[in-house]
Design a protein around this motif. Structure first.
Motif, PDB file in Angstrom:
ATOM      1  N   LYS A 164      44.433  43.098  32.072  1.00  0.00           N
ATOM      2  CA  LYS A 164      44.632  41.729  32.820  1.00  0.00           C
ATOM      3  C   LYS A 164      43.743  41.783  34.137  1.00  0.00           C
ATOM      4  CE  LYS A 164      47.161  37.630  34.125  1.00  0.00           C
ATOM      5  NZ  LYS A 164      48.615  36.896  34.206  1.00  0.00           N
ATOM      6  N   LEU A 216      41.527  39.493  37.347  1.00  0.00           N
ATOM      7  CA  LEU A 216      41.169  38.417  37.898  1.00  0.00           C
ATOM      8  C   LEU A 216      39.655  38.097  37.441  1.00  0.00           C
ATOM      9  CD1 LEU A 216      42.352  35.673  39.136  1.00  0.00           C
ATOM     10  CD2 LEU A 216      41.540  36.527  41.371  1.00  0.00           C
ATOM     11  N   TRP A 217      39.188  36.981  36.744  1.00  0.00           N
ATOM     12  CA  TRP A 217      37.852  36.825  36.439  1.00  0.00           C
ATOM     13  C   TRP A 217      37.436  35.539  37.336  1.00  0.00           C
ATOM     14  CZ3 TRP A 217      36.373  33.566  31.499  1.00  0.00           C
ATOM     15  CH2 TRP A 217      34.996  33.607  31.224  1.00  0.00           C
ATOM     16  N   GLU A 228      38.629  33.382  40.329  1.00  0.00           N
ATOM     17  CA  GLU A 228      39.958  33.179  41.308  1.00  0.00           C
ATOM     18  C   GLU A 228      40.292  31.701  41.701  1.00  0.00           C
ATOM     19  OE1 GLU A 228      41.578  34.912  45.570  1.00  0.00           O
ATOM     20  OE2 GLU A 228      39.663  35.546  45.126  1.00  0.00           O
ATOM     21  N   SER A 284      42.020  30.533  38.886  1.00  0.00           N
ATOM     22  CA  SER A 284      43.025  31.537  38.182  1.00  0.00           C
ATOM     23  C   SER A 284      42.858  31.770  36.623  1.00  0.00           C
ATOM     24  CB  SER A 284      44.467  30.642  38.307  1.00  0.00           C
ATOM     25  OG  SER A 284      45.325  31.642  37.840  1.00  0.00           O
ATOM     26  N   HIS A 344      41.658  34.484  34.176  1.00  0.00           N
ATOM     27  CA  HIS A 344      41.902  35.814  33.919  1.00  0.00           C
ATOM     28  C   HIS A 344      41.035  36.435  32.675  1.00  0.00           C
ATOM     29  CE1 HIS A 344      45.168  34.992  36.808  1.00  0.00           C
ATOM     30  NE2 HIS A 344      45.089  36.351  37.259  1.00  0.00           N
ATOM     31  N   HIS A 398      42.081  38.309  30.220  1.00  0.00           N
ATOM     32  CA  HIS A 398      43.438  38.889  29.810  1.00  0.00           C
ATOM     33  C   HIS A 398      43.457  39.020  28.525  1.00  0.00           C
ATOM     34  CE1 HIS A 398      47.957  37.639  30.044  1.00  0.00           C
ATOM     35  NE2 HIS A 398      47.940  38.776  29.549  1.00  0.00           N
ATOM     36  N   ASP A 402      43.973  34.469  27.426  1.00  0.00           N
ATOM     37  CA  ASP A 402      43.716  33.444  28.465  1.00  0.00           C
ATOM     38  C   ASP A 402      43.021  32.052  27.810  1.00  0.00           C
ATOM     39  OD1 ASP A 402      43.221  32.920  31.683  1.00  0.00           O
ATOM     40  OD2 ASP A 402      41.514  32.174  30.324  1.00  0.00           O
ATOM     41  N   SER A 452      47.720  27.191  35.327  1.00  0.00           N
ATOM     42  CA  SER A 452      47.478  28.630  34.761  1.00  0.00           C
ATOM     43  C   SER A 452      46.861  28.159  33.242  1.00  0.00           C
ATOM     44  CB  SER A 452      48.939  29.128  34.555  1.00  0.00           C
ATOM     45  OG  SER A 452      48.792  30.364  33.736  1.00  0.00           O
TER      46      SER A 452
END
Length: 491
Positions: free
Chosen positions: A64, A66-67, A69, A72, A74, A76, A131, A190
């Motif tokens: 995981k 952060l892609w 920001e 949000s 990710h 993941h 994600d 999210s």
């Protein structure tokens, strides 16, 4: 970057690099580099196999970062028992397709091999993404290389088939994007799929989300009545394209039901299970009857794929462990068997340049080794015990009988229809005296073709005789998913 990321990006990066080798005199080097890249993609999945813990339903090999920001989003990734086997299966089929296309593809070899390697990495990304937006990006990106594979190296009507494939799958996915954005807002910003599984959605919200996901996943499976694109695409696609489409790409939709539809909208899944079971039985029975009247080998096996994937969705929506695990096993087995069937048709097409059943007859007289392999794969397609095709179908039928006796009876008829159209095709193509000059001049399998058929034969027999490694991986995750769906239903 862990092993899971490597299984995604090794084939993608290698495929992109192959696009730079565009000179015709580099074709031989391209083939060897593509083989090395596909083998590397398979090798990096081996630590996943060795390190997977079958005793837990938790996500494993999680990565995981952060892609984006601001939203949000990710990068993941993770695997559980529901998705695990599709990663090595994708890498394995890619190696097989590269070897099978060694001589049949003579133009734009670098682009062809590069497209398959990129497609392989993108499909692994679909099975690995945790994600929601990352999943959607991978899911839609798989359309691009397959569209090019069909449109550039396909048959006479390849442009029509490529557009039909692209439009069907893209239009269905647009509603999924709406659902993804809605779930993002409902979860407080999210895109985490596992967080979405816990959202307290109302019955109306669940129904709308269920059908939004249904629009994309049902087309991709494909379920009746949105299956009509598949036969046209299979007929026009090159042999490697048909093999990957049947073995892996159809599984993306079925996997979506497990990862999104069932856990996010469990009440709607229960409420509309009658519709899913009905459509699945229609696919199993009606499409099986349609396959009986086909004169084109590829089209017959394409309809066969629709019928076999009907078993998968039938198993998922009966909400018992035997049926759901059987659906997953059927997905893996269908990857081996359907891939082998299409590659076998490709062996004949490379020699005779015809897919019509009437163009053959008595192939066993001139290609006895190949006819033996074709018989094994045909039997597996029928669901013969001790082959991969039997295990999943038998588990789904047992789950169907547990759910409702008459649903089990309807599912069991697929074994009759499967034997009918598969063995009838085998009889007309392979058995009897040689009926035309094309067949009389055929040469049996080359060493390369024998290797491809032999490896697939081992896979089909191994899974049929000893399916325990496959079922052990998924059992705990299947039980956990059913527990989640049942608990949510009672609340």
């Amino acid at each position: 970057m862990g092993w899971l990321s490597l299984s995604i990006w090794v084939p993608i990066i290698c495929g992109a690099l192959l696009l730079l080798l565009s000179r015709e005199d580099q074709a031989k080097a391209v083939r060897w580099l593509a083989l090395a890249a596909s083998l590397a993609g398979l090798v990096v999945t081996l630590p996943l196999i060795a390190g997977f813990d079958t005793s837990t339903a938790q996500m494993q090999f999680v990565e995981k970062a952060l892609w984006i920001e601001r939203f949000s989003i990710h990068y993941h990734l993770g695997l559980d028992g529901l998705s695990f086997w599709f990663v090595p299966l994708t890498a394995f089929i890619t190696v097989i397709v590269v070897i099978a296309s060694w001589e049949s593809i003579t133009e734009r070899v670098n682009q062809y091999m590069g497209a398959f390697l990129i497609l392989s990495g993108l499909m692994v990304g679909v099975f690995s993404a945790l994600d929601g937006l990352l999943f959607y990006v991978f899911f839609e990106a798989t359309l691009i290389p397959m569209y090019l594979i069909i449109g550039i190296w396909g048959g006479p009507n390849r442009i029509y088939a490529a557009f039909k494939f692209f439009l069907y799958t893209l239009l269905g996915s647009l509603l999924t994007l709406v659902a993804v954005i809605y779930l993002y807002n409902q979860s407080g910003g999210s895109f985490d799929i596992l967080t979405w599984h816990q959202l307290p959605l109302s019955a109306k919200e669940q129904t709308l989300i269920f059908f939004a996901f249904f629009a994309a996943f049902a087309v991709k499976v494909p379920m009746f009545p949105v299956h009509t694109w598949l036969p046209d695409v299979h007929v026009e696609a090159p042999t490697g394209g048909s093999a990957v489409l049947a073995a892996i790409m159809l599984k993306l939709g079925a996997y979506g039901f497990l990862r999104f539809s069932l856990p996010i909208a469990p009440d709607a899944a229960h409420e509309w299970s009658w519709l899913m079971i009905t459509l699945s039985l229609i696919a199993v029975i009606y499409v099986g009857v349609v396959a009986l009247v086909q004169t084109d080998m590829k089209k017959l096996v394409a309809y066969s794929s629709v019928a076999h994937m009907g078993f998968v969705t039938l198993g998922f929506f009966m909400f018992n462990e035997m049926g759901m695990a059987g659906g997953l096993v059927q997905m893996i087995a269908h990857g081996f068997v359907s891939g082998a069937m299409f590659l076998g048709i490709g062996v004949l097409y490379d020699r005779v340049h015809s897919r019509d059943i009437a163009a053959y007859g008595g192939v066993v007289n001139t290609m006895p080794k190949f006819a033996a392999f074709a018989l094994l794969f045909s039997m597996a397609n029928c669901g013969l015990p001790a082959t991969a095709g039997f295990v999943g179908e038998w588990m789904v039928i047992l789950g169907a009988v547990e759910y409702n006796f008459w649903v089990g009876v309807g599912a069991a008829t697929a074994l009759i229809f499967g034997a009918s159209y598969t063995l009838w095709m085998y009889k007309r193509v392979y058995l009897g005296p040689v009926t035309n000059d094309n067949v009389r001049g055929l040469q049996d399998l080359s060493c390369r073709e024998f290797l491809v058929m032999g490896v697939l034969a081992v896979a089909v027999l191994y899974m049929g005789v000893y399916p325990k490694p496959f079922t052990d991986v998924m059992n705990v995750s299947v039980a956990e998913l059913l527990k989640h769906v049942a608990t949510t239903k009672l609340q």
